[in-house]
Design a protein around this motif. Structure first.
Motif, short mmCIF file in Angstrom:
data_model
loop_
_atom_site.label_atom_id
_atom_site.label_comp_id
_atom_site.label_asym_id
_atom_site.label_seq_id
_atom_site.Cartn_x
_atom_site.Cartn_y
_atom_site.Cartn_z
N ARG A 1 -1.29 10.14 -16.34
CA ARG A 1 -2.65 9.83 -15.91
C ARG A 1 -2.93 8.32 -16.02
N LEU A 2 -2.47 7.71 -17.10
CA LEU A 2 -2.66 6.26 -17.26
C LEU A 2 -1.95 5.50 -16.13
N ASN A 3 -0.79 5.99 -15.72
CA ASN A 3 -0.07 5.33 -14.63
C ASN A 3 -0.77 5.53 -13.29
N ILE A 4 -1.34 6.71 -13.08
CA ILE A 4 -2.12 6.94 -11.86
C ILE A 4 -3.29 5.97 -11.81
N GLU A 5 -4.03 5.87 -12.92
CA GLU A 5 -5.22 5.01 -12.96
C GLU A 5 -4.85 3.55 -12.68
N THR A 6 -3.71 3.11 -13.23
CA THR A 6 -3.28 1.73 -13.01
C THR A 6 -2.95 1.48 -11.54
N ASN A 7 -2.20 2.40 -10.92
CA ASN A 7 -1.73 2.17 -9.56
C ASN A 7 -2.80 2.44 -8.51
N VAL A 8 -3.59 3.47 -8.72
CA VAL A 8 -4.56 3.85 -7.69
C VAL A 8 -5.67 2.81 -7.57
N GLY A 9 -5.85 2.02 -8.62
CA GLY A 9 -6.87 0.98 -8.59
C GLY A 9 -6.62 -0.07 -7.51
N SER A 10 -5.37 -0.21 -7.06
CA SER A 10 -5.05 -1.19 -6.02
C SER A 10 -4.84 -0.55 -4.65
N VAL A 11 -5.05 0.77 -4.54
CA VAL A 11 -4.91 1.45 -3.24
C VAL A 11 -6.22 1.29 -2.48
N SER A 12 -6.11 0.93 -1.18
CA SER A 12 -7.33 0.64 -0.40
C SER A 12 -7.92 1.87 0.29
N ASP A 13 -7.15 2.95 0.45
CA ASP A 13 -7.64 4.16 1.12
C ASP A 13 -8.57 4.92 0.18
N ALA A 14 -9.89 4.77 0.42
CA ALA A 14 -10.89 5.30 -0.52
C ALA A 14 -10.82 6.82 -0.65
N ALA A 15 -10.55 7.51 0.47
CA ALA A 15 -10.50 8.98 0.43
C ALA A 15 -9.34 9.45 -0.45
N TYR A 16 -8.20 8.76 -0.32
CA TYR A 16 -7.04 9.08 -1.15
C TYR A 16 -7.35 8.86 -2.62
N VAL A 17 -7.94 7.70 -2.92
CA VAL A 17 -8.27 7.36 -4.31
C VAL A 17 -9.18 8.42 -4.92
N GLU A 18 -10.20 8.82 -4.12
CA GLU A 18 -11.16 9.80 -4.63
C GLU A 18 -10.49 11.15 -4.88
N ALA A 19 -9.65 11.58 -3.92
CA ALA A 19 -8.99 12.89 -4.06
C ALA A 19 -8.06 12.90 -5.28
N VAL A 20 -7.27 11.82 -5.43
CA VAL A 20 -6.32 11.76 -6.55
C VAL A 20 -7.07 11.74 -7.88
N THR A 21 -8.12 10.93 -7.95
CA THR A 21 -8.89 10.82 -9.19
C THR A 21 -9.51 12.16 -9.57
N ALA A 22 -10.12 12.83 -8.58
CA ALA A 22 -10.77 14.11 -8.86
C ALA A 22 -9.75 15.14 -9.33
N GLU A 23 -8.60 15.20 -8.67
CA GLU A 23 -7.59 16.20 -9.06
C GLU A 23 -7.05 15.90 -10.47
N THR A 24 -6.86 14.62 -10.76
CA THR A 24 -6.33 14.23 -12.07
C THR A 24 -7.29 14.64 -13.19
N GLN B 1 0.83 -1.21 0.00
CA GLN B 1 0.00 0.00 0.00
C GLN B 1 0.86 1.26 0.00
N GLU B 2 1.92 1.25 0.81
CA GLU B 2 2.82 2.42 0.87
C GLU B 2 3.48 2.64 -0.50
N ALA B 3 3.93 1.54 -1.10
CA ALA B 3 4.62 1.64 -2.39
C ALA B 3 3.67 2.12 -3.49
N LEU B 4 2.43 1.62 -3.46
CA LEU B 4 1.47 2.03 -4.49
C LEU B 4 1.15 3.52 -4.40
N ARG B 5 1.10 4.03 -3.15
CA ARG B 5 0.84 5.46 -3.00
C ARG B 5 2.00 6.27 -3.55
#
Lengths: 207, 207
Positions: A163-186, A109-113
């Motif tokens: 952006r393609l790399n963000i989408e690939t990696n963030v898909g395996s991150v479990s922290d939903a708030a982080y995923v949502e914030a990153v996706t919205a900003e991207t 999880q740390e590495a994916l972030r």
């Protein structure tokens, strides 16, 4: 050896090898770093669009912003490879005992972030450079119009690649708030940068 | 020193300097060379999309084509800088006597054609790589989808960048038949490559 210290010839060979790194993330950072460098080049030309003080002041302001962006995009080329190596390493950790499994999961999880934060930085920096591209297109020397056009195309490609790399990696991150914030900003930055790129391109072909 | 022999760090500094070369033409060739390299990487991965013989055969065929394209795009990075240096040199020739003026004019025309032929080669090679990208997207390992996506974005940017350089240089070429042939081929290849890129991207997101 750092990618930045390798010769261009060796680097291209490394991109074509089946080793996990360097891959698309570093390639995207490289594209944007070249784009920002070309914009910096146009700000440094002795000639400006109309030879006015206004042109010179606007280009000096863009140059100052682009210098910082260029430096950070350059650093992101190696940072992306380091982050992805960390992901690969985390997945290889032992998973025999429950304690090992928990440690492995946390390391992944740390590495994916980290592997998401680097391309997120590339998206932000590429968007920032495209904002400056409008100024460079409006005030830079007409003879360099194709250089500005190439820069805009490379920054668009670098941003999309990140952006393609963000989408690939963030898909395996479990922290939903982080995923949502990153996706919205991207998404927001992609839209803003797309508009800035279009405005810069429109300025280039006004003769 | 050839651009290919310089370190990536030095190369980025050179792109940002106000010296006439390297400029957008070499940057466009570089973007496409990185894109073709990433596609070659995916063809060389031990895993394929479904693990079938058909996947392996298709990727081997793409790999063979991409190896040649990659080599030629790599050579175009330095060739574009050499061609542009030739244009700058031709414009600096003496123009005192009518004979000197005629020689200068002929040298400029010859240099402009060379400076058009190099990016025309980059357009052809980028279009060829995007054709192969469809095969790589259809048969390559799903985990490398973002690498293929980055490759397609870089090849699109490299092709567009080369096209901008063709348009800039061909505008000063006096041989109308050459100008027409180059322009028509560039437009046709841009359209075909745009379709191939779109098809490759569509294949990537089929899960």
């Amino acid at each position: 050896m750092a990618l930045l210290d390798r010769s261009l010839r060796d680097l291209l060979t490394a991109f074509s090898s089946p080793d996990p790194t360097p891959g698309g993330g570093s390639a995207a950072a490289l594209a944007s770093a070249v784009g920002a460098s070309l914009l910096a080049m146009v700000t440094a030309l002795p000639k400006t669009r109309d030879g006015t003080e206004e042109n010179r002041a606007a280009l000096a302001s863009a140059a100052a912003v682009l210098a910082g962006i260029r430096e950070q995009l350059t650093a992101a080329i190696d940072a992306d490879t380091a982050a992805y190596d960390q992901v690969v390493g985390a997945y290889k950790r032992p998973k025999g005992s429950p304690a090992e499994q928990a440690e492995r999961k946390a390391a992944i999880q740390e590495a994916l972030r980290a592997a998401t934060d680097v391309p997120l930085g590339v998206v932000r920096l590429s968007a920032g450079a495209l904002e400056q591209a409008k100024t460079v297109a409006a005030h830079g020397h007409r003879a360099a119009a194709s250089d500005v056009g190439v820069a805009v195309a490379l920054l668009r490609a670098g941003l999309l690649g990140a952006r393609l790399n963000i989408e690939t990696n963030v898909g395996s991150v479990s922290d939903a708030a982080y995923v949502e914030a990153v996706t919205a900003e991207t998404v927001r930055l992609s839209e803003e940068a797309g508009r800035a790129a279009g405005e810069a391109e429109a300025l280039l072909w006004v003769r």
